[in-house]
Write an enzyme that holds these catalytic residues in place. Structure first.
Site, PDB file in Angstrom:
ATOM      1  N   LYS A  25      38.140  64.421  43.494  1.00  0.00           N
ATOM      2  CA  LYS A  25      37.666  65.115  44.678  1.00  0.00           C
ATOM      3  C   LYS A  25      36.703  66.232  44.289  1.00  0.00           C
ATOM      4  CE  LYS A  25      40.856  66.064  47.757  1.00  0.00           C
ATOM      5  NZ  LYS A  25      40.570  65.187  48.920  1.00  0.00           N
ATOM      6  N   ARG A  49      43.738  72.001  47.963  1.00  0.00           N
ATOM      7  CA  ARG A  49      44.123  70.593  47.766  1.00  0.00           C
ATOM      8  C   ARG A  49      44.200  70.280  46.278  1.00  0.00           C
ATOM      9  NH1 ARG A  49      40.070  69.798  51.942  1.00  0.00           N
ATOM     10  NH2 ARG A  49      40.928  68.693  53.756  1.00  0.00           N
ATOM     11  N   GLY A  87      48.936  60.742  48.669  1.00  0.00           N
ATOM     12  CA  GLY A  87      50.211  61.214  49.205  1.00  0.00           C
ATOM     13  C   GLY A  87      51.077  61.943  48.200  1.00  0.00           C
ATOM     14  N   MET A 146      50.460  64.904  46.769  1.00  0.00           N
ATOM     15  CA  MET A 146      50.490  66.338  47.008  1.00  0.00           C
ATOM     16  C   MET A 146      49.995  66.576  48.413  1.00  0.00           C
ATOM     17  SD  MET A 146      51.054  69.353  46.051  1.00  0.00           S
ATOM     18  CE  MET A 146      49.703  70.372  46.671  1.00  0.00           C
ATOM     19  N   ARG A 187      32.133  58.567  51.813  1.00  0.00           N
ATOM     20  CA  ARG A 187      32.746  57.541  50.947  1.00  0.00           C
ATOM     21  C   ARG A 187      32.134  56.202  51.320  1.00  0.00           C
ATOM     22  NH1 ARG A 187      38.621  58.097  53.925  1.00  0.00           N
ATOM     23  NH2 ARG A 187      37.822  57.717  56.018  1.00  0.00           N
ATOM     24  N   HIS A 225      55.519  24.960  48.935  1.00  0.00           N
ATOM     25  CA  HIS A 225      54.823  23.685  49.042  1.00  0.00           C
ATOM     26  C   HIS A 225      53.787  23.729  50.170  1.00  0.00           C
ATOM     27  CE1 HIS A 225      54.384  19.524  50.580  1.00  0.00           C
ATOM     28  NE2 HIS A 225      54.307  19.250  49.288  1.00  0.00           N
ATOM     29  N   ARG A 282      45.515  15.019  41.230  1.00  0.00           N
ATOM     30  CA  ARG A 282      46.943  14.686  41.081  1.00  0.00           C
ATOM     31  C   ARG A 282      47.191  13.303  41.638  1.00  0.00           C
ATOM     32  NH1 ARG A 282      47.717  20.530  43.489  1.00  0.00           N
ATOM     33  NH2 ARG A 282      46.030  19.547  44.629  1.00  0.00           N
ATOM     34  N   ARG A 302      45.086  13.683  36.323  1.00  0.00           N
ATOM     35  CA  ARG A 302      46.377  13.891  35.676  1.00  0.00           C
ATOM     36  C   ARG A 302      47.260  12.683  35.935  1.00  0.00           C
ATOM     37  NH1 ARG A 302      49.956  18.844  37.727  1.00  0.00           N
ATOM     38  NH2 ARG A 302      50.365  17.448  39.467  1.00  0.00           N
ATOM     39  N   GLU A 321      50.981  23.511  29.461  1.00  0.00           N
ATOM     40  CA  GLU A 321      51.733  24.140  30.551  1.00  0.00           C
ATOM     41  C   GLU A 321      53.164  24.449  30.152  1.00  0.00           C
ATOM     42  OE1 GLU A 321      51.927  21.499  33.963  1.00  0.00           O
ATOM     43  OE2 GLU A 321      51.809  19.732  32.692  1.00  0.00           O
ATOM     44  N   SER A 375      43.752  21.594  29.383  1.00  0.00           N
ATOM     45  CA  SER A 375      43.676  22.222  30.705  1.00  0.00           C
ATOM     46  C   SER A 375      44.954  23.022  30.889  1.00  0.00           C
ATOM     47  CB  SER A 375      43.547  21.147  31.779  1.00  0.00           C
ATOM     48  OG  SER A 375      43.575  21.754  33.051  1.00  0.00           O
ATOM     49  N   GLY A 435      47.788  24.507  32.618  1.00  0.00           N
ATOM     50  CA  GLY A 435      48.526  24.397  33.870  1.00  0.00           C
ATOM     51  C   GLY A 435      49.331  25.666  34.033  1.00  0.00           C
ATOM     52  N   THR A 436      48.673  26.663  34.590  1.00  0.00           N
ATOM     53  CA  THR A 436      49.282  27.996  34.562  1.00  0.00           C
ATOM     54  C   THR A 436      50.436  28.141  35.546  1.00  0.00           C
ATOM     55  OG1 THR A 436      47.437  28.684  35.948  1.00  0.00           O
ATOM     56  CG2 THR A 436      47.314  29.214  33.613  1.00  0.00           C
ATOM     57  N   ASN A 437      50.546  27.248  36.514  1.00  0.00           N
ATOM     58  CA  ASN A 437      51.724  27.334  37.387  1.00  0.00           C
ATOM     59  C   ASN A 437      52.993  27.118  36.570  1.00  0.00           C
ATOM     60  OD1 ASN A 437      49.870  27.552  39.399  1.00  0.00           O
ATOM     61  ND2 ASN A 437      50.303  25.588  40.362  1.00  0.00           N
ATOM     62  N   ASP A 438      53.046  25.981  35.885  1.00  0.00           N
ATOM     63  CA  ASP A 438      54.245  25.692  35.104  1.00  0.00           C
ATOM     64  C   ASP A 438      54.357  26.607  33.892  1.00  0.00           C
ATOM     65  OD1 ASP A 438      55.267  23.873  36.791  1.00  0.00           O
ATOM     66  OD2 ASP A 438      54.729  22.098  35.642  1.00  0.00           O
ATOM     67  N   CYS A 441      43.599  24.764  35.484  1.00  0.00           N
ATOM     68  CA  CYS A 441      43.789  24.245  36.828  1.00  0.00           C
ATOM     69  C   CYS A 441      44.991  24.979  37.402  1.00  0.00           C
ATOM     70  CB  CYS A 441      43.985  22.737  36.813  1.00  0.00           C
ATOM     71  SG  CYS A 441      45.346  22.193  35.794  1.00  0.00           S
ATOM     72  N   TYR A 474      35.631  26.002  32.012  1.00  0.00           N
ATOM     73  CA  TYR A 474      35.633  25.951  33.479  1.00  0.00           C
ATOM     74  C   TYR A 474      36.970  26.438  34.032  1.00  0.00           C
ATOM     75  CZ  TYR A 474      38.577  21.820  33.060  1.00  0.00           C
ATOM     76  OH  TYR A 474      39.614  20.977  32.770  1.00  0.00           O
TER      77      TYR A 474
END
Lengths: 901, 901
Positions: free
Chosen positions: B39, B109, B118, B120, B364, B480, B586, B642, B770, B789, B791-794, B856, B876
Site C-alpha cells: 500500500k 493502516r 483482513g 489488520m 487498481r 464421472h 479412450r 489408449r 500413471e 503420456s 496419466g496424471t489422474n491416476d 493427458c 504436448y
C-alpha cells in the site's frame, strides 16, 4: 566328419580350449567357474583333491563364445586338444573309444557359469554303436542292459543332437509291449531290445535321411556342437532373460567317461550322506545295491541295503557295504569324510564301484530338514569345521518356520482331501465351524475348532482367535485370513478353491468329500494340505541348538527385531521368540471386541461432534485398558501404536441383527443406520477416508486414542513400576501438515495428562511412510516426525497400483511371464518401492539425523526384504510374532553377507 | 504519552524510518514494496507521478522488525521523523492535527509486502476528540456526520487499539433505537449521536480503567503500536503459515490525511473506470454523488449519477459530473487517463472532491468480464500501450471458459432453485429426465432434455450425449458426470446436495421446489446455479478479438495442444478450437454404444479363449469403424489411442433385463452371468484388473484393438488419401516387461496387416506413465516405448493414495487446513506428483533422447499444470475439447513467464 573349423582363426600359442581332469589331478579347479562352468570347475576340484572321479575334460566357455563370434565355427586347434584329452581318459579307465571289446563310453553335458536346470539335455553312453554294444554286453555279462543302454542312447542322441522328437519313438515300444503282451518296459528281453534298436535306427534314418551315426567321433562332435547350439535356442534365451544371465557367459561342455556298477558282483552303486539329512546326527549314512546301476536304485525294483552296520534296521538280514565290501567301504567312508571337510558341509554323494574300483560321480551339499540344518550348522561350528558366522549362513531363515509350529506326524496315516495355499504354517485339527459366532459359542464349551469360510473379514477376528486354524476357499497368500493368521501364529490354508461352502445348510464339499459342521478335519498350513479327521502332530522344540543359533545371530545382527502385535497374548508370544519391542500395534483390531464394537459403531454413526464424543467417552477407558495390557506384557520395551487406520465402514454393522443392536443401543432408527452405512460406502476404500484422514476430519478420535495411550503409560508406571516408551504413529500420511497438525493435538493431550499426573513421561510421535507422496516429501515431514515406519504393504499397493485383494486375477499371469521373481507383497520390490524407501531414508535423515527408521508390515519378516532394510540403515524391522526368529537370523545374514560382498 | 523508545539504540545518520508522500512528490515509489509494503509503495508511486493523493507517510517495515528485535521498543529518532512528516501533511491539506476549528484527521493502516486481507483493521478519522469533533461539525455543516464519525472512531479505536471488544458497544445503539423508537441507525439525530459518544467513552473507561484518549498524539502512537503488535497476533501468524509468508517481512504503517466529499455542494465522491468493465469498450465511465462520502454510494440510499454525458441512460435527468463540475471532471478524466497509461491497464479509481479539490483515494486494475479482458488486451496492444506479449498475459486463460459456452442472459428474469458445483461451464435449458434411456427416447422425438441423476456412471453416456446438460445430486468437480460433461463440452452442475431425486415416482425436490419428469429447468454450469423454467441464453462468439488473441498465443507457445476425444464429433469440435492432434482417445467409451455393448459383454463373460475370440471377432469391425471415423475427422493429425483400460466389470450388465439380454445373445444361463459378475467384483477396482493387466491376461483383446486401429489407418489412406500416425498407447504400466511383451504383440499384428496391404504405414507404440513405479522405472521402460503420456489422474490417485471418487468426504477438511492450495485433481501437485514426472522425463530422455512426452487427463487443461509441463520440456498437453483455447493461451503464458522469471 567335417568339423566347422575356422582355419583363419589360428590359435595363440597358449590358447587352452580343453581342461583335463582325472587320475587324481586336474588342470582346473573350483575357482575357474567362469571358464569351465559350474559343473566342470567342480569335477576338476574333486579330482584335484585326489578323489576318484571318472576322468574327463571340459571344453571352455570361451570356445562357445568364439563359436558364435566366428559365425558358428570352432577355433582351430580344438580338435587336437580334445583328441589328446580323450587319449588320457582312455589310459585312465583302461578302455578305448570305439573299441569292439573294451569300449570307452562317455557322457556329454553342458555346464554354464550359472545353473540353468533343464536347459540342455545330457547325452549318456555316447560311443555305443552296433559293434561296441556287443562289447559292452560281454563285459557286463548283461546283453539286456547293453541293448537297453543302446536304445536309450539312440533316442537321446536323436532328440538332442539330430532333432528327432521324442514321441517318434514312443509308439515303437508300446507296439512291442502290445505284441508281446508285456505290461512293463522291464519285461522286454535282450532280443526284444535289440530289435527295438534296429527299429529306432530306421526311424532316425527316415526322419533325417541319413543312417544313425556309427562313428563314435562323429557322435562326439555332434553332441558337442549340439550343446553349443543349445545356448541360443529359444528355451535358453528365455531362461537367461528371466534370470538376467548375460548371453556372453557362454556354456562349457563336459566330456566324461561312463562307469558301470553292474559289471558283476564286484560292482555296486549307491548314495551316501556324511550326516543324517533328517536329524542332522553326525553319522555316516547311506544305501547301496550290488551289481546295479543308479537307475535301479531309483526304480525301486530291488531294496537297497544299508552302507553301515550301525544304521541297519532291526531285522535287516542283508549285508551292509561295511560287511560285503569292507575295503571299498573304508575308501568310500574316508573319501566322504574328505569331501565334507573339503566342502565344509554335509555332502550327498553318488558313487559307483566298477570291478572293485570306487568312483565318485557327484557330490553336493545335501538337502536336509530344518532341524537337521540347525543341528549340522551348530555341530560343525563346535567341531571347528566352520566358524559361527558360517554356521549362521548355513541355515535358511525361512526354513526355521518349520521348527516354530507343530507339524504333522510324518508316520501317521492321512486321508487327503484337497490342497490350498500354504498361508500360515503349522498343523491343526478341529471341528468345522462356518461362522465366527458359532466358533465363539462352541469354543466356550471347550471344543477345538477349525473356522471354514469362503473368505474372512475383520468381523471374523473373534472366531479366528478361538479357532485352532483357518481354512478359506478364496483369497491368496496375502488375503485377510492369511495375514491375520500369520500374525496370530495360527495355521491357515487359504484359497482352497475346490472347497464349496454352503452357509445355509452348514455343509461343505471338496470333490467327492462331504462335510458338515462339527466334523473333524486337519490342515497343514506349511503345505496347504487338508485331511479328513484328526492327524496327530509333533510339537516344536525351541531349546538346545535352536536357542544357541539364535544367540549367535543376536551377537551379529545390528537391526533390532520388533513384532506386530495387537494383544497382550501376541506380545507375550513375540517376546518369547525374542522380540525387542512392538513395531506395529493396530488399534482397530481392538475395536472388534464384542464389548467395544457397539460403542465403536455408535461413534461411527454419530453425525455431530457431541454425539461422537459421547461414544468416544465410552471407548476411552476400554482402549486405555487395552494399552495397559500391552505395555505390561512388553515390560518397558518400546511399543509403536498406530492410530486408527481403516475406513470407518469396516466397523459398520452388516447383518439386520447387528444393525438393530446398534440402533437400540444408540437410540436411533435402523433406517438412519442404513443411510449412514450407505453414505460411508466407498468405491476404493483402500484409497479412501482412512488413516490420518480420520484424524484430520474427526480430531476427537485421535485425541481420545492418544489420551488412552498416555494414561495407560502413567497407569503402568504407577501400578507396575514399568516405564514405557509409547511411540504414537500417524498412518497414511501424504502431507507434512497432517503430521504437524496431529502431532500438535497429541502434544496438547500429553501436556494435559502430564499436568494431571504432575510428572512428564517420555513419548514419541512419528509417522508411517506408506504412500509415495510421503516418501517423496520425507524431508518436509521429518521436522514433525520423530520416527518413520515404512508401511510397505500399502506402499507396494500404491507404488505398483495393485490392490492386494484383487491381484489374484492377474498376478498369476505376471509370474508366468517372469515379471516378478517374488510376489511383491511377500518380498519387497527393491527396484520400484525400494527407490522410494531409499529416498525417504536419505531425505528424512538429512533433516533429522537421529530419526528412528523401521519397517512394519509383511515384508518385515521376509529375509530378502530384511537384507534391504539393513542396507538402508534402518533401526529395526517388525514382523508377526512367529516370524521373529526368522528375522533375527535374517538380520544376522544381512550383516554377514554385507561383509563378504 | 511515554513511547517505548530504545534510547540505547541511537539512529545511524542516514536511518530513514518515515517516507513522506503528497503534494505531487514522494520519497518512495512502486519498487520499494519490501520497505514500504504494498500500500505504501503504491501511494508513493501515485504521488510521484503527480496525482492528487491525500498526503501521508509510511513507517517502514524495518521499524517493525527493529521493534521486535529490541523487545518491543521503537527506534530512537522515529518520533521526530514522524512529527516532521505530520507537519508536511498539515501544510499540504491546510489543517492541523488536533486543531479545534480546522482539525486534520488521519487514517492509520497496516501494509505488508504481501497482501494479507483482513489481517489488520484500519483506524479512520483519527484525531477526533471532544473538541475537534465540533470543528469538524462546523466545517462540514453537518453535526450528525461529525458525531457519527466520532462514534465510529471511538468504537474502532477501542476495538483495534484498546482491546475493547466490538460487542461492548452493540447494545448501546440498540438501546438508543428502542428508546427513541427508531428502526434504522440512520434515524439517529446529531444529539442522539453525541449522547452515544459519551456513552461509548464511559464504556471504554469502565473496561480499560482510564478515559478514552483525547490527545491526538496519544491516539496516533497507540494506533501505530497496535499495527505493529497485530503482526504477531494469532490470526496473522496463522495466515502467514498458511500462505508461507516469512515473519521477517514485517509490516509497514501508513498514516494518511482524511479527505471529505461531504463538506458541501463543492464536494463529491465517486468511482471511475478507464474502460467499460463489462464490454471492454474504451470509454471513460463511472458514477458519483455530490456532497456525499464513499459509504453513501455503497449504502444505496441515493442513486449515483453518471460521470459522463455519453453514458447517461435515456431519460436520466440528473447532471453528469461532466456538466455539474466540468473543471474537476476534466481533471479527473485526465488523471484517470494518466493512471491507465502509467499502469498500462484499465483502472478502477476511487476519488473524492473536497471543496472543489480532487483527491484520488485509490487506483487498481479493474475487474472485468472475460469478454472485456480480451477486448481491452487486444485494444491496448493495438493502441501501442502494451506489447502483444503483455496483452496475452493480461487475459487469464481460465476466464476464456466463459467465452466458449453459451451464457445466461444477464438481463433475463430468473427463478433460483438451488446451487451445486460449477462442474462444466455453459448454460442450458431442458426438460427433466431421470434416466439415460428415457433421454434417448425423448431426444428422438426432438425434445430438449436435462439429464438429472443422483450420480452418473459409464452406462449413462448415451443419455448424456443427447441431453443439453447434466445435473447430479452427488459427486464433486471430478466426478464421472463432471469429467465426461467437460469432455463433451456440455454444461453440468454436480453435487447439488439439496436436490432429492425419487427415481420411482420420477420426481425431484430441492427445498420447497418440486419437479416432475418433463418439467423445464435451466442450469448454469459456470456458477452451479439451477433455475426454474427456461432462462434465455447468449451464445459464444469466437471470432474477432478472441481469434486474434489465439493467433498471438500460437505464435508464442512451444507446447503443442492436443485434445482428449473419443468420437469423431468431439474430434471435430476440438479441431475447431485449434487442437493439433488427439492425445487421448479412450476406446472403452466406444464400447458403451448400444450395438457394441452386447458383444462386449459376451466377450467379458467368456471363460475360454475360444469363446472370447468369437466375441472379439464381432467387435473388431465395429472398432475399426470407430477409428476410421476419428482418423477421418483428424485428417492426418496424430491420434493417440489408449488400449482398453477400465476394469471389465464396468461393462457388465447390472439390471435383470440387461443380464437376460446378454444371456440370450451369448446362449448361456443368466445364472452364469451372475456368477461371472460376482467373480469380477473387486474391492478396489481402481487398483485392480484393468489397464494393460487385461492385455497381459487376455492378449487377444489388445491384439484385436491393435488390428482395428491399424486396419483403420490403411482404410482411411485408401478411401480418403489421408496418412494417419496412430500412436498406440498401453495404459497402467508398472513393469518394463509389460510394454516389451505388448509392444511385441502389437508389432506382430502390424507386420501381418502390412503384409496383407503390401505397404508399411507408420505407427508408434508408447505407454502411459500413471503409476509411481512406472515413473521410477522410466529408464527401463523407455527402450520399449516411443512415447510417454503422463496419466496424471491416476498418478495423482496413487501418489497421494486418494481415490478421487471417495475424496469428497475428507478433502474439504484438508482445504480448510490450507493443505492444498488447489485441488490436486484440478491443478497438478507439483511438490509430490511433479517429482515423479520430473524423474520420469529425465530418465526416459536419458535412454531415448527423442522420446515424445505429453500429458493427458484433467490437468492437461489447467494453466498452472500446463506451465509445469512446459518447464518439464514436454512436447504436448492434451485436454478436453472445450479446454483447448485455454491451453493454447496458458502454453503461451508459460513461455512468457519463463522469460520474465
Amino acid at each position: 566328419m567335417n568339423l566347422p573349423v575356422n582355419s583363419a582363426n589360428l590359435p595363440h600359442q597358449d590358447d587352452q580350449y580343453v581342461y583335463y581332469f582325472g587320475g587324481g589331478t586336474a588342470e582346473g579347479n573350483a575357482t575357474m567357474r567362469n571358464l569351465l562352468g559350474g559343473k566342470g570347475a567342480n569335477l576338476a576340484e574333486m579330482c584335484a583333491i585326489g578323489l576318484p572321479v571318472p576322468p574327463g575334460c571340459t571344453i571352455t566357455t570361451e570356445v562357445c563364445n568364439a563359436y558364435y563370434e566366428q559365425g558358428k565355427q570352432l577355433p582351430h586347434g580344438l580338435k587336437e586338444q580334445l583328441s589328446q584329452a580323450l587319449d588320457r581318459i582312455e589310459r585312465d579307465v583302461d578302455a578305448r573309444f570305439g573299441d569292439a571289446s573294451n569300449p570307452l563310453l562317455v557322457s556329454v553335458r553342458s555346464g554354464s557359469r550359472a545353473s540353468m536346470p533343464g536347459m540342455m539335455d545330457t547325452v549318456l553312453n555316447l560311443g555305443l554303436n552296433d559293434v561296441t554294444v556287443e562289447g559292452l554286453a560281454q563285459r557286463t555279462q548283461n546283453a539286456r542292459f547293453a541293448y537297453d543302454s543302446y536304445r536309450r542312447f539312440i533316442q537321446m542322441y536323436a532328440d538332442v543332437v539330430l532333432g528327432v522328437p521324442h514321441y517318434y519313438f514312443e509308439d515303437a515300444i508300446e507296439n512291442l509291449k502290445m505284441e508281446q503282451g508285456y505290461v512293463l518296459d522291464t519285461e522286454a528281453t535282450a532280443d526284444d531290445l535289440r530289435e527295438l534298436c534296429d527299429h529306432y535306427k530306421s526311424r532316425v534314418e527316415a526322419h533325417t535321411g541319413v543312417p544313425f551315426p556309427q562313428d563314435p567321433q562323429e557322435q562326439l562332435w555332434g553332441a558337442i556342437l549340439a550343446v553349443f547350439d543349445s545356448w541360443m535356442n529359444r528355451r535358453a534365451i528365455t531362461y537367461r532373460t528371466l534370470h538376467h544371465i548375460p548371453e556372453s557367459w557362454g556354456t562349457a561342455v563336459n566330456v566324461q567317461a561312463m562307469v558301470f556298477g553292474n559289471m558283476g558282483d564286484d560292482c555296486a552303486t549307491g548314495v551316501a550322506f556324511t550326516r543324517n539329512p533328517s536329524t542332522g546326527v553326525a553319522h555316516f549314512y547311506g544305501e547301496y545295491l550290488v551289481n546295479a546301476q543308479g537307475e535301479d536304485v531309483v526304480a525301486g525294483i530291488r531294496t537297497p541295503q544299508s552302507l553301515t552296520i550301525a544304521s541297519k534296521e532291526a531285522g535287516d538280514t542283508t549285508l551292509a557295504m561295511e560287511e560285503s565290501m569292507p575295503e571299498v567301504f573304508r575308501q568310500l567312508e574316508s573319501t566322504c569324510s574328505l569331501l565334507e571337510k573339503h566342502y565344509k558341509d554335509m555332502q550327498d554323494i553318488e558313487f559307483t564301484v566298477q570291478n572293485h574300483k570306487l568312483w565318485i560321480l557327484q557330490t553336493r551339499a545335501g538337502k536336509r530338514t530344518a532341524a537337521a540344518a540347525v543341528k549340522i550348522a551348530i555341530d560343525m561350528a563346535q567341531e571347528g569345521l566352520i566358524s559361527q558366522h558360517e554356521a549362521l549362513l548355513r541355515v535358511d531363515p525361512l526354513a526355521l518356520d518349520q521348527l516354530l509350529h507343530p507339524t504333522l506326524d510324518p508316520n501317521a496315516p492321512k486321508h487327503f482331501v484337497t490342497r490350498g495355499l500354504p498361508a500360515s504354517p503349522g498343523a491343526a485339527s478341529g471341528r468345522i465351524v462356518f461362522s465366527a459366532d458359532e466358533a465363539e459359542i462352541r469354543a466356550k464349551m471347550g471344543e477345538k475348532l477349525l473356522l471354514v469360510r469362503i473368505e474372512t473379514s475383520p468381523e471374523d477376528i473373534h472366531g479366528m482367535h478361538v479357532a485352532q486354524g483357518i481354512l478359506t476357499a478364496r483369497g491368496g497368500m496375502t488375503s485377510h485370513a492369511a495375514v491375520v493368521a500369520r500374525g496370530m501364529g495360527k495355521p491357515c490354508v487359504s484359497g482352497a478353491s475346490s472347497v464349496h461352502i454352503d452357509y445355509k445348510t452348514r455343509t461343505m464339499h471338496a470333490g467327492a468329500h462331504q462335510f458338515s459342521e462339527g466334523d473333524w478335519i486337519t490342515i497343514d498350513g506349511a503345505t496347504g494340505d487338508v485331511y479328513e479327521g484328526v492327524v496327530p502332530t509333533i510339537s516344536a522344540d525351541l531349546s538346545g541348538d535352536f536357542e544357541r543359533l539364535m544367540h549367535w545371530a543376536d551377537a551379529v545382527r545390528t537391526l533390532k527385531i520388533r513384532t506386530n502385535a495387537d494383544t497382550p497374548e501376541d506380545a507375550k508370544v513375540a517376546r518369547n521368540f525374542g522380540a525387542e519391542g512392538i513395531g506395529l500395534c493396530r488399534t482397530e483390531h481392538m475395536f472388534f471386541d464384542a464389548q467395544k464394537i457397539i460403542a465403536v459403531r455408535q461413534m461411527i454413526l454419530s453425525e455431530t461432534l457431541e454425539e461422537r464424543q459421547v461414544a468416544l467417552a465410552k471407548i476411552l477407558p476400554m482402549q486405555r485398558q487395552d494399552f495397559i495390557g500391552i505395555f505390561h506384557a512388553m515390560h518397558g520395551l518400546p511399543v509403536t501404536i498406530r492410530l486408527l487406520d481403516p475406513p470407518l465402514h469396516e466397523f459398520l454393522p452388516r447383518s439386520e441383527h447387528e444393525m438393530r443392536e446398534v440402533a437400540n443401543h444408540a437410540g436411533i432408527s435402523i433406517e438412519r443406520i442404513r443411510e449412514r452405512a450407505h453414505a460411508l460406502h466407498e468405491a476404493n476404500p483402500m484409497l479412501g477416508h482412512r488413516g490420518c484422514r480420520l484424524g484430520i476430519t474427526y480430531p476427537e478420535i485421535y485425541t481420545m486414542q492418544a489420551r488412552a495411550i498416555l494414561e495407560a503409560a502413567y497407569a503402568v508406571r504407577a501400578e507396575h513400576n514399568i516405564t514405557v516408551l509409547p511411540e504414537i504413529m500417524i498412518p497414511l500420511v501424504m502431507h507434512p501438515d497432517e503430521v504437524r497438525i496431529l502431532k500438535n493435538a497429541i502434544d496438547e493431550v500429553a501436556a494435559d495428562v502430564a499436568q494431571h499426573h504432575k510428572e512428564v513421561l517420555p513419548y514419541m510421535v512419528g509417522t508411517m511412510i506408506e504412500l509415495p507422496r510421503a516418501a517423496l516429501l520425507a524431508g518436509a515431514i521429518a521436522p514433525h516426525a520423530q520416527f518413520f515406519s515404512f508401511g510397505t504393504n500399502d506402499l507396494t499397493q500404491t507404488t505398483l497400483g495393485i490392490s492386494r485383494d484383487d491381484a489374484g486375477s492377474f498376478l498369476g499371469a505376471y509370474k508366468k511371464h517372469g515379471m516378478f521373481d517374488h510376489d511383491p507383497f511377500v518380498t519387497l520390490d527393491v527396484e520400484g518401492v525400494g527407490q522410494l524407501i531409499h529416498l525417504a531414508c536419505e531425505r528424512g535423515r538429512a533433516v533429522r539425523s537421529d530419526i528412528k527408521l523401521g519397517i512394519c508390515g509383511e515384508h518385515g519378516g521376509d529375509p530378502a526384504s530384511i537384507a534391504f532394510c539393513h542396507k538402508m540403515g534402518m533401526d529395526y524391522v517388525s514382523c508377526s510374532p512367529f516370524r521373529v526368529p526368522i528375522a533375527r537370523l535374517a538380520a544376522a545374514h544381512a550383516v554377514l553377507k554385507e561383509k563378504s560382498s
